[in-house]
Design a protein around this motif. Structure first.
Motif, PDB file in Angstrom:
ATOM      1  N   ALA A 115       0.817  -1.214   0.000  1.00 55.47           N
ATOM      2  CA  ALA A 115       0.000   0.000   0.000  1.00 55.47           C
ATOM      3  C   ALA A 115       0.849   1.262   0.000  1.00 55.47           C
ATOM      4  O   ALA A 115       0.436   2.292  -0.546  1.00 55.47           O
ATOM      5  N   SER A 116       2.026   1.220   0.607  1.00 52.82           N
ATOM      6  CA  SER A 116       2.866   2.416   0.663  1.00 52.82           C
ATOM      7  C   SER A 116       3.378   2.799  -0.726  1.00 52.82           C
ATOM      8  O   SER A 116       3.526   3.980  -1.039  1.00 52.82           O
ATOM      9  N   ARG A 117       3.648   1.800  -1.560  1.00 51.31           N
ATOM     10  CA  ARG A 117       4.103   2.047  -2.930  1.00 51.31           C
ATOM     11  C   ARG A 117       2.974   1.942  -3.942  1.00 51.31           C
ATOM     12  O   ARG A 117       3.160   2.271  -5.109  1.00 51.31           O
ATOM     13  N   ASP A 118       1.849   1.445  -3.479  1.00 60.43           N
ATOM     14  CA  ASP A 118       0.664   1.260  -4.318  1.00 60.43           C
ATOM     15  C   ASP A 118       0.979   0.417  -5.551  1.00 60.43           C
ATOM     16  O   ASP A 118       0.693   0.808  -6.690  1.00 60.43           O
ATOM     17  N   ARG A 119       1.533  -0.741  -5.269  1.00 61.99           N
ATOM     18  CA  ARG A 119       1.794  -1.691  -6.356  1.00 61.99           C
ATOM     19  C   ARG A 119       1.897  -3.102  -5.785  1.00 61.99           C
ATOM     20  O   ARG A 119       2.076  -3.293  -4.585  1.00 61.99           O
TER      21      ARG A 119
END
Length: 205
Positions: A115-119
């Motif tokens: 979720a932090s990098r959204d990938r």
């Protein structure tokens, strides 16, 4: 409802004993549900289970959130979205719970989305041997029909939650209040733990 005071270490030990008593046919799926301290308790269960010969895989729902485009479609601080849309329930079921259910393969994806990098994490699946235990921690897990063999709910009073929840998360309080009202996790869980003070938990008798 009567509560029995207990130390955190003893709580982890008692829960581990209860998990060990479950029939691993062939796997066991455990939920640690709550707003605060779920990862802390879930992590504390790992060593007691492994010492007793049970393979353990830890999974967190923060690694099974939907992409930001879906989570934040109504804004980044929408309590209804937090309640309904953040968790990718289908992915958690498909990648974690069903593979270690009846007739499953034992191949579990430990994390799906960063979720932090959204990938996507792009992790490989892990084979959990028969008799193994998956411990899933996270918020708003109960009342969804997810196939857990044992559910533990860490209950925190509304006042304690307001005091302990970080300021940047206070916007989500209506979502947690709605969960208490609609799901009533204290009534549907297998093990209820009062956790207003994480250093001094109490177990419902």
């Amino acid at each position: 409802m009567k509560y029995r005071p207990i130390s955190f270490d003893r709580l982890a030990g008692e829960l581990a004993e209860r998990i060990l008593a479950l029939p691993g046919t062939p796997w066991v799926r455990v939920a640690v549900d709550g707003v605060l301290d779920t990862a802390l308790l879930a992590d504390a269960l790992v060593d007691p289970l492994r010492v007793n010969g049970r393979p353990v895989l830890r999974v967190s729902t923060v690694d099974f959130l939907r992409p930001a485009s879906l989570r934040f479609e109504k804004g980044k601080q929408d309590p209804d979205a937090r309640y309904y849309d953040w968790l990718d329930e289908g992915a958690l079921r498909r990648e974690v719970l069903d593979p270690i259910g009846p007739g499953g393969t034992g191949l579990v994806l430990p994390a799906l989305w960063d979720a932090s990098r959204d990938r996507a994490t792009r992790l490989d699946r892990v084979e959990l041997p028969p008799g193994g235990v998956v411990i899933v921690d996270g918020e708003l897990l109960l009342g969804r029909g997810l196939p857990f063999d044992l559910a533990v709910h860490l209950a925190v009073s509304a006042g304690a939650l307001r005091r302990r929840l970080p300021e940047e998360e206070q916007w989500a309080l209506p979502a947690f209040a709605r969960y208490e009202e609609e799901v009533q996790p204290a009534l549907v869980t297998d093990v209820l733990v009062r956790a207003d003070d994480p250093k001094h938990p109490a177990v419902a008798e």
